[in-house]
Design a protein around this motif. Structure first.
Motif, PDB file in Angstrom:
ATOM      1  N   SER A  24       0.840  -1.201   0.000  1.00 50.81           N
ATOM      2  CA  SER A  24       0.000   0.000   0.000  1.00 50.81           C
ATOM      3  C   SER A  24       0.871   1.245   0.000  1.00 50.81           C
ATOM      4  CB  SER A  24      -0.913   0.007   1.232  1.00 50.81           C
ATOM      5  OG  SER A  24      -1.839  -1.041   1.168  1.00 50.81           O
ATOM      6  N   ARG A  26       3.902   1.611  -1.082  1.00 48.77           N
ATOM      7  CA  ARG A  26       4.526   1.778  -2.403  1.00 48.77           C
ATOM      8  C   ARG A  26       3.507   2.278  -3.437  1.00 48.77           C
ATOM      9  NH1 ARG A  26       5.903   3.338  -6.229  1.00 48.77           N
ATOM     10  NH2 ARG A  26       7.473   2.661  -7.755  1.00 48.77           N
ATOM     11  N   SER A  27       2.336   1.698  -3.427  1.00 49.71           N
ATOM     12  CA  SER A  27       1.312   2.096  -4.402  1.00 49.71           C
ATOM     13  C   SER A  27       0.899   3.546  -4.213  1.00 49.71           C
ATOM     14  CB  SER A  27       0.082   1.196  -4.273  1.00 49.71           C
ATOM     15  OG  SER A  27       0.412  -0.147  -4.532  1.00 49.71           O
ATOM     16  N   GLU A  31      -0.485   6.906  -6.447  1.00 48.54           N
ATOM     17  CA  GLU A  31      -1.946   6.917  -6.459  1.00 48.54           C
ATOM     18  C   GLU A  31      -2.458   8.223  -5.846  1.00 48.54           C
ATOM     19  OE1 GLU A  31      -3.052   2.162  -6.257  1.00 48.54           O
ATOM     20  OE2 GLU A  31      -2.925   3.270  -4.377  1.00 48.54           O
TER      21      GLU A  31
END
Lengths: 112, 198
Positions: A24, A26-27, A31
């Motif tokens: 999460s 990293r994303s 995002e």
């Protein structure tokens, strides 16, 4: 009767939770920023789900988990500040129950 | 022509040269298209082998540019492996009995291909295949949800995927834990124009 969780299985579940948190994180670098609170809320739900198999769940934790699941299904925008305030208060109620259920310890008996 | 004017024309039934396999029940097919909605939570019931076969057969019937079929799909049903892949996919909210990894297969191109055009088209084809998969799931009484929030490299490692496969979308699927709740859509007259945008 609640089955005793397999320690190896519990370790794997915790490792997957750690993986989820890292993935999460990293994303979220690429995002929308608004996804951040949502990922953290879902991490709380996943953590609370891990408490269920060993019977550690209490009604306040279950309420938090259920409300998060309800929010996932909501088709209308969620008032996140209000939701989070209420969830945090619910968690505090759950934790307070644990404290009052435990015998008081004598702080002076702690090792120096 | 407005949508209302267009809808005033009664359906004329199947055209005289309907392609083989055309739905004998266009109303039913259109109802499936109209009523699909995202399902993120699932019961623990597994998806049968017959349903998996129906899903993947519908999936690969999707349109594909130049019939290149530059796609590959991994259907994960083994629970422990599925949970590990899910750990690297924050966009997968529930715990589905099936997780589809839809990939763009770069090995299906040649050096002569216009890489930019053809490869962008390939990703669109993967998306159309995923839509077929989700519509088939809905038609079978199942639910599905696509996710683009995932880390491809850990998933590649967990699934022993070769380098030429690029995960594009993950799709969770299973028996819905709750009835579908279609989301509000913009009015069709607001988003669809006829013959010109004016």
């Amino acid at each position: 009767m609640t089955a005793t969780p397999d320690p190896a299985s519990r370790d794997t579940e915790l490792a997957r939770l750690a993986a989820y948190l890292l993935a999460s994180s990293r994303s979220l670098l690429t995002e929308p920023a608004s996804y951040g609170p949502i990922r953290l809320i879902d991490a709380a739900r996943r953590t609370l789900a891990l408490l269920e198999p060993d019977g550690a769940a209490n009604p306040h934790y279950n309420t938090v988990k259920t409300r998060i699941e309800d929010s996932h299904r909501s088709k209308t925008p969620i008032d996140l500040p209000t939701l989070l305030d209420e969830l945090c208060l619910q968690m505090a109620h759950g934790l307070k129950g644990i404290h009052t259920a435990q015998p008081q310890t004598d702080e002076h008996s702690e090792p120096a | 022509m407005t949508a209302r004017a267009r809808n005033a024309t009664p359906p004329s039934g199947s055209p005289p040269h309907a392609p083989p396999g055309s739905s004998p029940d266009p109303g039913g097919a259109l109802r499936v298209l109209r009523t699909r909605s995202v399902i993120r939570e699932f019961t623990g019931e597994p998806i049968t082998d017959a349903d998996v076969d129906a899903l993947v057969t519908a999936m690969v019937a999707a349109p594909t540019g130049s019939n290149r079929q530059a796609w590959a799909f991994i259907v994960i049903r083994e629970p422990q492996r599925l949970l590990s892949v899910r750990a690297f996919a924050p966009g997968v909210i529930g715990t589905p009995p099936l997780l589809l990894v839809a990939c763009h297969d770069h090995s299906r191109y040649t050096d002569e291909d216009d890489a930019r055009v053809v490869r962008e088209l390939g990703r669109l084809c993967v998306a159309m295949a995923v839509e077929n998969f989700m519509l088939a799931a809905h038609a079978l009484g199942l639910g599905a949800c696509p996710a683009s929030s995932f880390l491809p490299e850990p998933i590649r490692l967990l699934l022993d995927m070769p380098a030429h496969l690029e995960p594009v979308l993950l799709v969770s699927a299973g028996h819905p834990a709750h009835p579908p709740q279609p989301s509000e859509r913009r009015d069709i007259d607001e988003v669809v124009r006829y013959d010109s945008y004016a």
